[in-house]
Write an enzyme that holds these catalytic residues in place. Structure first.
Site, PDB file in Angstrom:
ATOM      1  N   THR D  11       0.709  -1.711   0.121  1.00  0.00           N
ATOM      2  CA  THR D  11      -0.135  -0.396   0.216  1.00  0.00           C
ATOM      3  C   THR D  11       0.326   0.748   0.119  1.00  0.00           C
ATOM      4  O   THR D  11       0.379   2.327  -0.376  1.00  0.00           O
ATOM      5  CB  THR D  11      -1.113   0.101   1.608  1.00  0.00           C
ATOM      6  OG1 THR D  11      -0.072  -0.133   2.650  1.00  0.00           O
ATOM      7  CG2 THR D  11      -2.200  -1.031   1.148  1.00  0.00           C
ATOM      8  N   GLY D  12       1.895   0.902   0.583  1.00  0.00           N
ATOM      9  CA  GLY D  12       2.770   2.192   0.177  1.00  0.00           C
ATOM     10  C   GLY D  12       3.545   2.562  -1.493  1.00  0.00           C
ATOM     11  O   GLY D  12       2.565   2.580  -2.040  1.00  0.00           O
ATOM     12  N   VAL D  14       6.347   2.473  -2.923  1.00  0.00           N
ATOM     13  CA  VAL D  14       6.547   1.906  -3.419  1.00  0.00           C
ATOM     14  C   VAL D  14       6.335   0.559  -3.725  1.00  0.00           C
ATOM     15  O   VAL D  14       5.774  -0.321  -4.837  1.00  0.00           O
ATOM     16  CB  VAL D  14       8.695   1.224  -3.059  1.00  0.00           C
ATOM     17  CG1 VAL D  14       8.891   0.555  -4.227  1.00  0.00           C
ATOM     18  CG2 VAL D  14       9.292   2.916  -2.967  1.00  0.00           C
ATOM     19  N   SER D  39      -4.471  -2.520   8.033  1.00  0.00           N
ATOM     20  CA  SER D  39      -4.908  -2.828   6.530  1.00  0.00           C
ATOM     21  C   SER D  39      -5.300  -3.986   6.210  1.00  0.00           C
ATOM     22  O   SER D  39      -6.030  -4.490   5.142  1.00  0.00           O
ATOM     23  CB  SER D  39      -3.616  -2.115   5.413  1.00  0.00           C
ATOM     24  OG  SER D  39      -3.016  -1.298   5.555  1.00  0.00           O
ATOM     25  N   ARG D 112      21.296  -4.983   3.354  1.00  0.00           N
ATOM     26  CA  ARG D 112      22.266  -4.668   1.613  1.00  0.00           C
ATOM     27  C   ARG D 112      23.079  -4.616   2.313  1.00  0.00           C
ATOM     28  O   ARG D 112      24.125  -5.616   1.332  1.00  0.00           O
ATOM     29  CB  ARG D 112      21.690  -3.208   1.207  1.00  0.00           C
ATOM     30  CG  ARG D 112      20.713  -3.642   0.260  1.00  0.00           C
ATOM     31  CD  ARG D 112      20.914  -1.241  -0.165  1.00  0.00           C
ATOM     32  NE  ARG D 112      19.500  -1.026  -0.672  1.00  0.00           N
ATOM     33  CZ  ARG D 112      18.534   0.231  -0.282  1.00  0.00           C
ATOM     34  NH1 ARG D 112      19.300   0.104   0.187  1.00  0.00           N
ATOM     35  NH2 ARG D 112      17.368   0.865  -0.847  1.00  0.00           N
ATOM     36  N   CYS D 147      17.774   4.386  -4.225  1.00  0.00           N
ATOM     37  CA  CYS D 147      17.626   5.097  -5.500  1.00  0.00           C
ATOM     38  C   CYS D 147      18.195   6.697  -6.143  1.00  0.00           C
ATOM     39  O   CYS D 147      18.409   6.019  -7.148  1.00  0.00           O
ATOM     40  CB  CYS D 147      16.046   6.374  -5.140  1.00  0.00           C
ATOM     41  SG  CYS D 147      16.197   7.143  -3.540  1.00  0.00           S
ATOM     42  N   GLN D 173      17.029  15.722  -4.991  1.00  0.00           N
ATOM     43  CA  GLN D 173      15.774  14.171  -4.905  1.00  0.00           C
ATOM     44  C   GLN D 173      14.189  14.519  -4.982  1.00  0.00           C
ATOM     45  O   GLN D 173      14.092  15.358  -3.642  1.00  0.00           O
ATOM     46  CB  GLN D 173      16.350  13.678  -4.225  1.00  0.00           C
ATOM     47  CG  GLN D 173      18.132  12.798  -3.688  1.00  0.00           C
ATOM     48  CD  GLN D 173      18.479  11.747  -2.735  1.00  0.00           C
ATOM     49  OE1 GLN D 173      19.854  11.713  -1.990  1.00  0.00           O
ATOM     50  NE2 GLN D 173      17.583  10.942  -2.333  1.00  0.00           N
ATOM     51  N   LYS D 202      24.925   5.829   2.259  1.00  0.00           N
ATOM     52  CA  LYS D 202      23.747   5.107   1.989  1.00  0.00           C
ATOM     53  C   LYS D 202      24.938   4.916  -0.042  1.00  0.00           C
ATOM     54  O   LYS D 202      25.190   4.084  -0.174  1.00  0.00           O
ATOM     55  CB  LYS D 202      22.294   4.710   1.527  1.00  0.00           C
ATOM     56  CG  LYS D 202      21.790   3.807   3.115  1.00  0.00           C
ATOM     57  CD  LYS D 202      20.540   4.235   2.394  1.00  0.00           C
ATOM     58  CE  LYS D 202      19.375   4.037   3.975  1.00  0.00           C
ATOM     59  NZ  LYS D 202      18.089   4.317   3.177  1.00  0.00           N
ATOM     60  N   HIS D 239      15.276  11.575  -9.724  1.00  0.00           N
ATOM     61  CA  HIS D 239      16.652  12.373  -8.652  1.00  0.00           C
ATOM     62  C   HIS D 239      17.855  12.668  -9.802  1.00  0.00           C
ATOM     63  O   HIS D 239      18.113  12.055 -10.878  1.00  0.00           O
ATOM     64  CB  HIS D 239      17.311  11.215  -8.214  1.00  0.00           C
ATOM     65  CG  HIS D 239      15.986  10.889  -6.928  1.00  0.00           C
ATOM     66  ND1 HIS D 239      15.253  11.157  -6.509  1.00  0.00           N
ATOM     67  CD2 HIS D 239      16.255   9.627  -5.558  1.00  0.00           C
ATOM     68  CE1 HIS D 239      14.690  10.770  -5.176  1.00  0.00           C
ATOM     69  NE2 HIS D 239      15.761  10.350  -5.002  1.00  0.00           N
ATOM     70  N   THR D 329      11.091   6.518  -8.461  1.00  0.00           N
ATOM     71  CA  THR D 329      10.534   5.253  -8.042  1.00  0.00           C
ATOM     72  C   THR D 329      10.298   4.172  -8.975  1.00  0.00           C
ATOM     73  O   THR D 329       9.929   3.201  -8.891  1.00  0.00           O
ATOM     74  CB  THR D 329       8.617   6.077  -7.664  1.00  0.00           C
ATOM     75  OG1 THR D 329       8.664   6.481  -9.181  1.00  0.00           O
ATOM     76  CG2 THR D 329       9.260   6.936  -6.936  1.00  0.00           C
TER      77      THR D 329
END
Lengths: 354, 354, 354, 354
Positions: D11-12, D14, D39, D112, D147, D173, D202, D239, D329
């Site tokens: 639902t977000g 992404v 949800s 990651r 991203c 961004q 990151k 971005h 995205t």
């Protein structure tokens, strides 16, 4: 067999929309891209500062820009011209083209108030096309409405039979409506500018004319009072309008809702390439329509952006109020002109000249 | 001798305005900064995410945040409280403060519709202050209007004597009106959101009440129909409104213009620290008022942002229309409450309790 | 006794800043407001589209615009001229004024690279003023840096003694830097434009020159490599810059922090009317500086906006990096020129000509 | 035969992209849409505040939201899961899914830096996929980069063979990168915020890892220094990055230009459904790439937005600099994960488990 057509003012923002929307059109094939002398002689891709988020259609890349010479355009084989000319240039060029047998479908305001020139929004007033028979020239001029008017009359369409007598509208208009370079960024970033030159006058006069009735080859204005306040907001595309419509007797909310939900293109318009199935999309979401999210309704391809969106319908006493959104560069400009030409072609008048 | 006061909800956006506007105020001295339990115990500078483009006033830096405990506030020596509480919290806290003898000047909606609580916009309805005598508590609650209503009634003030019977307004409201974090950026960048929860209902009810008349200790609403459509625009500060006002008989443009130009604070209000000399600044520039450029009218210091601005006045048939701007965080929120307290102090009721 | 001065290009955006900042200046009194022939003859208020959020200063209202005629300006009594002319016009006009004995403090780029013309940012390179003795004209030309360069060299000032050899900077520049109408709104709303004509070249050349040393009446450039990438963002005012500074040996974070914190105007500059006490304000907030919130540091009145702000200082290997903000229309334009004139006046060279 | 898959955090923002991009995907069929307990149980259309400018794909409308229960997901028949979970939730859920035999293609940062988990950007480091053999679980975890990192490593891809040793990058961004509600509008309208929590760390660590080499089942970081400064700008999507790349020896402009122009997906990646033919589109326009105009390069349908765009390439001394844009995205989030899954499927490892 497609009809060859010219695009006048092809390098401007509305001109670019014509170039884009006519790419692959089943009936019309742009063969002349005309612009001011400054651009004439260059290839289209050299002359244009292309602002749309897609590429220049490949057909247009190969076309050299010609000047705004009616004689040359008329002798080029173009049977019709789509005009995105600025108001001060459009008048004589369009007249001369019509005199030379070229039909003109114009987004310019120059001839909108001529007695035999219709301001055509087909779903709302397709019978007005008939008044072109009063034009004495072999080609005819057909205009579409100002971008903010177009949305308004679409939204008023379903309400006409309830007999309103007052319309009070305030607009939230996108910067793309001002062309390029248009509004200076320092004027509109984080701001609202409550003034668009001559917009309110156009909105009042055109709305009453479009909603009027064609009688004896002339248009009798609709009698409703129209009060318009027009402002520019920092939005790219899509004119939002807050509309309050007053009735002599209090309307019934459910009836109005049904009227919007059932509203469809009339038979004369349905099926035209650029005609959306539903000219008005009704939303019951609590916070819509929004320019960023609802400006591309109407269908895929050439129909995307051709439908207005109505939301937040409410009734209070003798008033109905709602928010309305329409795509100002598509439905309110190039797409509107193209739909008008499609209607004229179906009617036989345009194609029949050959 | 200044009166000690509390600021309720001191860390929010309206609370920050109270903190800023009361810096150096001649009559009121903030000694209590109250906020939710989460902040209580911290220094103000630790608890606040300060959003104003000036520094935190030095007096506030040294104050520790206290919780929203009416008993503690009442016993602190604070004679009055300015409330920037969210609606759901404000109701019982404000009631309890009044019960304990603290006057409350509230920006919250919780008590606005209580029969003996005035919604006070002094230039427009200072006699309404009198209805507080109906409150049975030793402290009294006085509210100011919703931010969009405040501007509207100021703009309607000069027109009241012409006897309008319809008001149709569409708003272009700044994001600062939604508090912090308020509107998500992805929702409003390059967009307009035609929905602000409960705003239209407030605007209708409050406008009719503020313009109403105080009779027998109660307010009789003004009979005009009010139709409001409220939208959020990507603007920081300053609510713009497109206002159309209908009259039974067609008004005269010059008379209306003179009425706006001559409009002044009534004697009862004039000279109050936060009262602008002219509550409404009339502009004849073709494209004003604009939020970015006209939100700080009214005077210097504590008066900056206290005047509304009216422009583009036009008359059409039975309607006058104009654009109106008011500073939503100053005039429409903290500054409005402070002016109300100044009026109550001058009236003797607030100060007289000592 | 104030010195009379002219403002060249007084109706443009930088010209407006000169008009505003010189209101009530203790040393300089604008008596000539010069602009293009189109405006000449009109009153200033008639000719200008005033864009600042304050009113036109009253002194300027009464002044009629004169043309850009050096002879007339020189004979008017003006001892100095502040130039906000566009680059293509500035060159010959400024030269001719100097030839006629008028000192020129110019925001234009035309003469910045002339060997005897300093690009002066007083806190950083006040000794460069001395090279004007190489100019053969009775009046002298002194320039300030490009708006993005000004901020950068202020931020590099405290680091000079650590001996950096590389500077990599990327800018986020406000639209006000492009003048009026400047950037088209459709180009910048919700967008970033990674190109500002000739900006990167200026930033590289001017930075190395300003940080260079004056020897024998000429400037020897600073040897550091400068890599600049310049972009326009949808911000009104305030240029933000991401700066990475490379050193032959890894710097110590605490030392750099102390250098920024301790940085002050040199004795030669301190106390000048427009000189901030601290040319660089260091912030340790995690998310500052921000254009909307930090563009007005430096002090009150004429000093507001004269200080740069540095934040998010970090060290990584041989690099220090930080974000830097400076007010492009004040510090980076009109305010910078005025400070230069104040320095020249204190030095005796400017005032001594009488 | 499509593989059934789950979307975690559906639902977000992404998650919505996953839902959209997987509509009609030839290999993967979403059958589980998982989100937080709040949800769970609702239909997808009830639970989601859909923010994309298209409609919810019809396949998703009928799916009920399930909770984040690895056991239930594993037993549902889903062979892989696309994870759009927030970092703090992703870690244990993803681990548990892998333990139960479900492959996880994750946009979250949680794993990651695990030694046997690749950060995969296939065009740049497809051999890194091999290190998953070090994972002891039946399912494997594959991540895509942050991203802003994704765009950077695509842009650095063509330059790797020239042997750079320093990369200095500053970002511009888009707010969509912050999820929903994300950045408060009052913080970003007309502003730049030079801080994105943990983004710079990151970017540095991931870039060095992605560009590193896989040896003996582990990744050895690329030795280049990476200096990153990250800022949020008022842009919806895309971005932009200002990149300066330093080489031990001065590079040749034409060689670099040719390297960018010739850059193509390696054979192992070419032809994958989401793989653009050219991972980097080189533009020579003077003012591109721009987020509003260049964020959708790469192809039609599922490939739109998968290519980065590089422009304004310049060489200065030992540095090359350019601007780079990538769709945060799509390419930088959901699209990147999907491409990774396509690669794993082609490799045989993912599909082979059946």
């Amino acid at each position: 067999m497609k009809l060859e057509c010219a695009i006048l003012g092809a390098t401007g923002t509305v001109g670019q929309r014509f170039v884009q929307l006519l790419d692959g059109h089943p009936d019309f094939e742009p063969t002349v891209l005309a612009a001011s002398e400054r651009s004439a002689g260059k290839l289209y891709t050299e002359a244009v500062k292309w602002l749309l988020p897609c590429s220049v259609p490949s057909y247009a890349e190969k076309i050299g820009i010609s000047g705004l010479d009616p004689a040359a355009i008329a002798s080029s084989g173009a049977r019709l011209a789509f005009s995105a000319l600025p108001a001060n240039v459009a008048g004589p060029v369009e007249t001369e083209l019509a005199r030379r047998g070229v039909w003109v479908f114009s987004n310019a305001a120059a001839h909108r108030m001529d007695p035999h020139v219709p301001i055509l929004v087909p779903e709302v007033n397709h019978p007005h096309l008939g008044i072109i028979s009063g034009q004495r020239t072999p080609g005819k001029i057909v205009t579409n409405a100002n971008c903010s008017t177009t949305g308004l009359v679409l939204g008023l369409g379903p309400l006409r039979r309830f007999g309103f007598d007052r319309v009070v509208v305030a607009t939230y208009q996108a910067v793309s409506g001002a062309g390029y370079p248009g509004v200076a960024s320092i004027d509109i970033l984080g701001n609202v500018v409550p003034h668009i030159p001559r917009e309110e006058e156009k909105m009042v006069a055109e709305t009453r004319r479009i909603l009027g009735s064609a009688k004896g080859g002339l248009i009798a204005d609709h009698p409703a009072e129209v009060i318009a306040s027009c402002a520019r907001v920092p939005v790219d595309n899509g004119h939002l309008e807050a509309v309050a419509v007053g009735f002599p007797e209090a309307p019934d909310y459910d009836e109005l809702l049904r009227a919007f939900a059932a509203y469809e293109s009339p038979r004369e318009v349905r099926g035209l390439c650029s005609a959306p199935d539903k000219p008005v999309v009704l939303t019951t979401a609590p916070d819509r329509p929004q320019p960023k999210r609802d400006a591309w309704l109407g269908g895929e391809g050439n129909r995307a952006g051709m439908a207005a969106c109505v939301g937040r319908l409410q009734v209070s006493g003798g008033w109905a109020k709602f928010y309305l959104l329409s795509n100002n560069t598509v439905r309110g400009a190039a797409g509107g002109s193209i739909l008008n030409a499609e209607l004229a072609l179906r009617n036989g008048s345009l194609g029949g000249r050959a």
